[in-house]
Design an enzyme around this catalytic site. Structure first.
Site, PDB file in Angstrom:
ATOM      1  N   LYS A   1      25.251 -12.426   4.001  1.00 25.17           N
ATOM      2  CA  LYS A   1      26.152 -11.439   3.420  1.00 25.17           C
ATOM      3  C   LYS A   1      26.565 -10.386   4.435  1.00 25.17           C
ATOM      4  O   LYS A   1      27.696  -9.944   4.450  1.00 25.17           O
ATOM      5  CB  LYS A   1      25.515 -10.802   2.181  1.00 25.17           C
ATOM      6  CG  LYS A   1      25.411 -11.787   1.006  1.00 25.17           C
ATOM      7  CD  LYS A   1      25.061 -11.076  -0.283  1.00 25.17           C
ATOM      8  CE  LYS A   1      24.970 -12.074  -1.443  1.00 25.17           C
ATOM      9  NZ  LYS A   1      24.390 -11.464  -2.649  1.00 25.17           N
TER      10      LYS A   1
ATOM     11  N   HIS B   1       6.233   6.976  11.063  1.00 26.34           N
ATOM     12  CA  HIS B   1       5.703   6.827   9.705  1.00 26.34           C
ATOM     13  C   HIS B   1       5.170   8.221   9.337  1.00 26.34           C
ATOM     14  O   HIS B   1       3.976   8.432   9.224  1.00 26.34           O
ATOM     15  CB  HIS B   1       4.582   5.788   9.705  1.00 26.34           C
ATOM     16  CG  HIS B   1       4.122   5.370   8.346  1.00 26.34           C
ATOM     17  ND1 HIS B   1       4.745   5.769   7.182  1.00 26.34           N
ATOM     18  CD2 HIS B   1       3.082   4.588   7.945  1.00 26.34           C
ATOM     19  CE1 HIS B   1       4.107   5.244   6.152  1.00 26.34           C
ATOM     20  NE2 HIS B   1       3.112   4.541   6.582  1.00 26.34           N
TER      21      HIS B   1
ATOM     22  N   ARG C   1       0.824  -1.206   0.000  1.00 26.67           N
ATOM     23  CA  ARG C   1       0.000   0.000   0.000  1.00 26.67           C
ATOM     24  C   ARG C   1       0.866   1.268   0.000  1.00 26.67           C
ATOM     25  O   ARG C   1       0.707   2.156  -0.840  1.00 26.67           O
ATOM     26  CB  ARG C   1      -0.872  -0.020   1.243  1.00 26.67           C
ATOM     27  CG  ARG C   1      -1.834   1.124   1.414  1.00 26.67           C
ATOM     28  CD  ARG C   1      -2.508   0.976   2.768  1.00 26.67           C
ATOM     29  NE  ARG C   1      -3.052  -0.356   2.927  1.00 26.67           N
ATOM     30  CZ  ARG C   1      -4.223  -0.726   2.428  1.00 26.67           C
ATOM     31  NH1 ARG C   1      -4.978   0.144   1.788  1.00 26.67           N
ATOM     32  NH2 ARG C   1      -4.646  -1.957   2.576  1.00 26.67           N
ATOM     33  N   THR C   2       1.796   1.337   0.935  1.00 25.43           N
ATOM     34  CA  THR C   2       2.658   2.517   1.039  1.00 25.43           C
ATOM     35  C   THR C   2       3.567   2.640  -0.177  1.00 25.43           C
ATOM     36  O   THR C   2       3.764   3.734  -0.716  1.00 25.43           O
ATOM     37  CB  THR C   2       3.502   2.427   2.332  1.00 25.43           C
ATOM     38  OG1 THR C   2       2.621   2.318   3.452  1.00 25.43           O
ATOM     39  CG2 THR C   2       4.369   3.654   2.495  1.00 25.43           C
TER      40      THR C   2
ATOM     41  N   ARG D   1      11.577   1.762   3.887  1.00 22.37           N
ATOM     42  CA  ARG D   1      10.799   1.124   4.940  1.00 22.37           C
ATOM     43  C   ARG D   1      11.688   0.107   5.621  1.00 22.37           C
ATOM     44  O   ARG D   1      12.359  -0.673   4.938  1.00 22.37           O
ATOM     45  CB  ARG D   1       9.603   0.413   4.345  1.00 22.37           C
ATOM     46  CG  ARG D   1       8.800  -0.348   5.388  1.00 22.37           C
ATOM     47  CD  ARG D   1       7.420   0.067   5.335  1.00 22.37           C
ATOM     48  NE  ARG D   1       6.502  -0.462   6.274  1.00 22.37           N
ATOM     49  CZ  ARG D   1       5.319   0.091   6.467  1.00 22.37           C
ATOM     50  NH1 ARG D   1       4.968   1.168   5.791  1.00 22.37           N
ATOM     51  NH2 ARG D   1       4.478  -0.420   7.332  1.00 22.37           N
TER      52      ARG D   1
END
Lengths: 335, 335, 335
Positions: free
Chosen positions: B111, B160, B81-82, B132
């Protein structure tokens, strides 16, 4: 007007230019959900647009028809082939793409959002939604909610209408006609939504004859047979691929899907080896006839067939691009 | 100058045109990391730009403001969505996008690359990074490393900020003002970063009153209550959603998150059913008031509310697009 | 013509303008599969184009060279870093991208499509394919099938030619020359395809000297040593990183890969700690020398090295962008 003979002709032209398929008119369809939406005239008009799409070159003005438009590919199950085809189509017309390969997270059990809510959000971000879903009927629900066009890119065992359209388009491009053709549908006819949708669309044309050639465990179901009968379409079941191939314009081969057989691997192995399109089949086929396949294929068409000009399956995949370009254009800007 | 009455007016105009928010000036903010970065004046100026963004059409010149710019979406946990909202915002302004939905592989245990090294590589490929992350503080670390702007699209339990901005923007758009408003924050107030950030931003305005309505197990924490008190913002806890709803301009509902309850499904079930926004709540709400929700929702707002014009949550989601367009524009090319 | 001295010079100029690397000529290479395809002259000509690419700005005409072209990134294993670099390169030149991060589903065991069939489908949707695969030789097979250019973005333990090109390009940019340089290859020389390809390409230049500095368990294999000897390239193994670093123009460090050691974590720990590039190494290095690394790094280069101007590894990553821009431009539109 000087010559009586041309009057009706001109009248016809006027009729055509003011037809519901002429440039500038709105597309009759707001969402592409199932193959049954398309009648013969509409299919013909869409195919005309697809043929224009084939001519669009990198620098031609047509390549910017959809500039500024955004397509969201909302895929609840992966299908890279179909997704790439749609995304290529959108970009070939100058449009942009928002990609979601893992749309399931939208509606994960943990979060539990409904499909309808997801659609209401995504329609705020895009101009058209191409959706693939694992549940039959999901595309119809999405279209009922969305204020923007929705294209069904496959909903579970349900429909995959753009595949059906590209199949019919390919037959017309390869054979030059649709009326009067003979088509063999081969392989898994019980589970393949492809062959079922194709049978529906072929019933739109005159004097079509369909041959079903499949192992017993995956025979074409009665609903399709009854439908064809009700539309006066001749059909016939046969166990003799060679004999059928020698008579047909199109041999449409499909993959036997292992996952349909559960633990009965023995039945699967028996079924998949039964009807193979190979060089011996090619030998009996007419020179104008073609082999088609929705891909991916395993060994139901042997690789030595690929080099023959009658092997149409990669051209068929490419035609998917033109059909999708046509539909995107029609849904977003009209005829 | 002929009329004394206009002098002060003109002086004001001059003042405004040379203000730090006028066209051509640099954006005061180099990275968007947390809601607290934005004071009342800056919020107002950003909202002005967001309103301009609402007017940008496909063919308007504004739609090419960010042509040639590349945004990298570096998502260490999925949030379709974001991500779609940011990518849509970038493309609506003519910019391009590099997508990474699985950025964790950059820094996999195997890694072991540091976030800082990843940022140093990605900044070589793009002009702005939208990140994010699952760890609180990750966005700040990224911004400290990057020579290009970083936008925090959520860092774990932390911030956020674009959600907080779009929430305040939506309240202003829907109610017409921010000073003097009454807002009910409902649902999971203990874990929701959304309502916490919103409370911080509402404290920027005058005469705001906030009502907390939540099950006992997920009450608003003291840090926010103390902060509001220190800013002279009135707040009150209530167990009576109907009474609160009848007084408020905004009923901001949130989802009770099952994952916060571990094995205590009984507590979860009790909490989630406690405060539902349904048609009975709508009935007591004032005609100008609205229902908001950060989405996704389960059944904490019943679907029969959707049809009411006071159901603002899908408009709210769409406003996220305009806020993000505004921030991308401001960070990349200034006021 | 007035001055005899300039005649040969002009003749040379004429020669150059009609050379096979001059503007408008076709690129000699149809696919980029392995480092060995590139000889010294071709490398020099590609590097000239890469330097032009460094100058392309957002609004400059060069930024639209590939407008209308579509690149498909067909990644059978994830490599976000390499994928983003290619996608950024394509977009910096105005081209578009179709992304497949999980191409394995194309050829999943369940469906079993061959790589050749996948390529025949994808080439219908795009103008160039960038492929990453887990099997050595896969890129060559793809190129043999495709009618459009294929770039190998790494095929298992095989080749990663664009990495090799950007390494050589970086050495030339940083040191100013390639003939006569001294290069230390440090770390995992047995498994690193990077250092193997680099050794091959360095053998194209004169008076190069290569030092191998590695733990015993991951020493450079004999095939490369024999190749260098056959090309009269001096090489030497050493256990003394400090001594080698003091003499070299380039210290090329690599990561010891844990996955190569299976359950022998003790051997891995011993190997990885043996040759670390830190501030002490920097102290003995010459002022014009540089440290390189293909990234990602763990602690084989300590972070205090990052601030030194001789730390070239992030510039090296950025050079990957220019090399890939150059190759995309050359393969799609020529010199």
């Amino acid at each position: 007007s000087q010559n009586n003979g041309t009057v009706s002709c001109r009248a016809l032209e006027v009729d055509k230019s003011s037809s519901s398929y002429s440039v500038g008119k709105k597309f009759q369809v707001t969402d592409v959900i199932e193959a049954q939406q398309f009648d013969r005239d509409l299919l013909g008009a869409i195919f005309d647009v697809a043929r224009e799409m084939e001519k669009i070159e990198k620098k031609s003005p047509g390549s910017q028809i959809l500039k500024g438009y955004l397509m969201a590919t909302l895929f609840y199950e992966p299908s890279t082939r179909t997704r790439l085809s749609f995304e290529s189509a959108m970009r070939r017309l100058g449009g942009e793409v928002l990609t979601t390969e893992n749309a399931r997270e939208f509606s994960s059990a943990a979060k539990g959002e409904t499909l309808e809510d997801t659609i209401r959000t995504v329609e705020g971000y895009s101009d058209i939604i191409v959706m693939r879903h694992f549940e039959s009927g999901a595309a119809k629900r999405a279209a009922a909610t969305a204020g923007i066009p929705v294209i069904n890119a496959g909903d579970g065992p349900g429909q995959h209408p753009t595949q059906a359209l590209l199949d019919v388009y390919t037959i017309e491009r390869e054979i030059g006609k649709l009326d009067g053709i003979k088509v063999a549908l081969v392989g898994d006819l019980a589970n393949g939504r492809t062959v079922r949708s194709l049978a529906y669309l072929l019933a739109r044309y005159n004097d079509v004859k369909i041959y079903f050639v499949s192992p017993d465990v995956v025979k074409m179901k009665n609903d399709i047979k009854d439908y064809l009968t009700s539309r006066n379409i001749q059909w016939e079941e046969s166990a003799d691929l060679m004999e059928v191939a020698s008579k047909c314009d199109v041999v449409y081969q499909t993959r036997i899907q292992r996952e349909r057989f559960g633990e009965r691997i023995d039945l699967y192995e028996e079924a998949r080896g039964k009807y193979i399109v190979d060089s011996r089949v090619l030998e009996v086929m007419q020179t104008h006839a073609v082999v088609m396949h929705p891909l991916p294929r395993l060994d139901e068409i042997t690789v030595d067939v690929d080099g023959d000009s009658r092997a149409a399956y990669f051209r068929q995949a490419k035609n998917g691009l033109y059909i999708r370009m046509a539909l995107l254009k029609l849904l977003l800007v009209g005829w």
